[in-house]
Design an enzyme around this catalytic site. Structure first.
Site, mmCIF file in Angstrom:
data_model
loop_
_atom_site.group_PDB
_atom_site.id
_atom_site.type_symbol
_atom_site.label_atom_id
_atom_site.label_comp_id
_atom_site.label_asym_id
_atom_site.label_seq_id
_atom_site.Cartn_x
_atom_site.Cartn_y
_atom_site.Cartn_z
ATOM 1 N N VAL A 99 2.238 1.390 11.736
ATOM 2 C CA VAL A 99 1.436 0.286 11.555
ATOM 3 C C VAL A 99 1.630 -1.078 12.413
ATOM 4 O O VAL A 99 1.063 -1.773 12.801
ATOM 5 C CB VAL A 99 1.186 -0.261 9.995
ATOM 6 C CG1 VAL A 99 2.435 -0.795 9.362
ATOM 7 C CG2 VAL A 99 -0.128 -1.276 9.912
ATOM 8 N N GLU A 175 -0.156 0.052 2.630
ATOM 9 C CA GLU A 175 0.469 0.348 1.471
ATOM 10 C C GLU A 175 1.719 1.249 2.066
ATOM 11 O O GLU A 175 1.730 2.032 3.147
ATOM 12 C CB GLU A 175 -0.223 1.019 0.419
ATOM 13 C CG GLU A 175 -1.129 2.260 0.762
ATOM 14 C CD GLU A 175 -0.424 3.541 1.357
ATOM 15 O OE1 GLU A 175 0.626 3.834 1.068
ATOM 16 O OE2 GLU A 175 -1.224 3.822 2.422
ATOM 17 N N GLY A 317 -1.390 6.082 6.447
ATOM 18 C CA GLY A 317 -1.418 4.946 5.304
ATOM 19 C C GLY A 317 -0.795 3.724 6.097
ATOM 20 O O GLY A 317 -0.789 3.789 7.630
ATOM 21 N N GLU A 318 -0.181 2.859 5.626
ATOM 22 C CA GLU A 318 0.343 1.774 6.050
ATOM 23 C C GLU A 318 -0.139 0.821 6.500
ATOM 24 O O GLU A 318 -0.223 -0.509 6.411
ATOM 25 C CB GLU A 318 1.396 2.189 7.319
ATOM 26 C CG GLU A 318 2.721 2.950 7.002
ATOM 27 C CD GLU A 318 3.501 3.341 8.142
ATOM 28 O OE1 GLU A 318 3.061 2.799 9.166
ATOM 29 O OE2 GLU A 318 4.415 4.104 8.011
ATOM 30 N N GLY A 319 -1.760 0.895 6.503
ATOM 31 C CA GLY A 319 -2.718 0.011 7.253
ATOM 32 C C GLY A 319 -2.950 0.425 8.783
ATOM 33 O O GLY A 319 -3.619 -0.352 9.372
#
Length: 359
Positions: A99, A175, A317-319
């Site tokens: 991210v 997240e 994930g992570e954005g």
């Protein structure tokens, strides 16, 4: 919590008059009507958001990454050691995770927020909103108390609103937390009514021979905790996690300022389902970035009534997906603000009756 309830009741409605004006403006640009497809619809959606004052534009960009551990990790639903949450959070402060690289490319700041990492001491460089050292094991107890969920929601809403005051007009959510696709699946199953077997996926490469256990854990969590699908806070508190609560808080905070939020993947869909139960008025502010490769993604998005812009087979994930989609938002703003008009070039297209052509 009355303060939270009052805030949820003040989320502004989308401005239909501004959207109509944007539609007329876009139809009068140097192109066949509708030829820029979803970019046109996106620009019109942005124009209706009160925080943008009727003109699609992007100021500062921020991706808020909620980091937390989950007690349900103990049930064998993830293959990564729990300590990876803290390790990756530290890596985010160095700008070396997926991210961070994608956000830098998009010109966005990443805010790494500890809402529940299981370490003895706070991690330097993270924004500390830690509620506890990990949530409860939802297979045997609630994830957290309702009071904890409401307080974290309010804290994140306030943080998001402060960023908006400082010029952020485009938010993304992300997240980080080992085993967090398990509570996300529990939320999706609870609110959509779909059986866990149709929703639970492999997350971060869970071996297929362990999938049956993960499905059983989600089913047990729902049966034990009995979350009320009509009450988003109750669902988050009983079968969610601190990261999921934090993501919902960003959505509520941005919407309260009349500003857009880019969703990421499966975790963000789950948080959006809960947030929309709290305040259906936020839905027009949610922009889906990409279709997560997680199994329950389509089910969650269908329930939200959202169609993602990208399909990249991503499930990091992570954005990461939110960061990747930020240039699409900027492209929609660019066509709205920078394209020439048909009328200025004396072009009249058949069937185009916009006011721009007659001005």
């Amino acid at each position: 919590m009355q303060i939270l309830a009052d805030l949820l009741n003040t989320i502004p409605a989308i401005d239909p008059a501004a959207m109509s004006r944007a539609q007329r403006h876009i139809d009068g640009l140097l192109k066949p009507v509708g030829s820029l497809g979803k970019l046109e619809a996106l620009a019109i959606q942005l124009a209706g958001m009160p925080g943008l004052n009727g003109i699609p534009h992007v100021g500062k960009k921020a991706i808020l990454v909620m980091c937390a551990d989950h007690g349900v990790w103990e049930e064998g639903v993830a293959i990564s050691p729990k300590e990876v949450t803290a390790i990756q959070a530290e890596n985010m402060t160095r700008g070396t995770t997926g991210v961070c690289v994608l956000a830098a490319q998009a010109g966005a700041n990443v805010h790494v927020i500890d809402v529940g990492i299981d370490t003895a001491e706070p991690i330097p460089g993270l924004i500390n909103m830690r509620v506890a050292r990990g949530s409860g094991n939802i297979a045997s107890a609630p994830a957290m108390s309702r009071r904890q969920a409401e307080k974290l929601l309010l804290d994140v809403i306030c943080y998001t609103r402060e960023l908006a005051k400082n010029g952020v007009t485009l938010f993304g959510v992300g997240e980080l937390g080992m085993a967090n696709t398990t509570p996300a699946a529990a939320i999706v199953s609870t609110i959509t009514g779909w059986d866990p077997e149709e929703v639970v996926g492999i997350g971060a490469n869970l071996p297929t021979d362990k999938l049956a256990n993960k499905i059983d854990v989600v089913r047990r969590a729902i049966t034990l905790n009995q979350p009320n699908p009509q009450d988003g806070v109750d669902v988050l508190a009983k079968v969610g996690g601190f990261d999921l609560v934090g993501i919902a808080g960003v959505m509520l905070g941005a919407a309260s300022c009349g500003l857009p939020v880019l969703l990421d993947g499966f975790l963000s869909y789950a948080a959006a389902l809960a947030a929309c139960q709290m305040s259906p008025a936020i839905k027009p502010y949610l922009i889906p970035s990409h279709l997560s490769a997680e199994k329950g993604a389509r089910i969650a998005l269908s329930h939200l009534g959202l169609e993602p812009y990208l399909n990249m087979d991503m499930r990091l994930g992570e954005g990461s997906g939110a960061a990747l989609a930020m240039p699409i938002i900027e492209a929609a703003c660019a066509i709205y603000n920078n394209m020439g008009e048909l009328a200025a070039s004396n072009i009249v297209l058949p069937g185009n009756t916009t006011s721009d052509l007659n001005s």
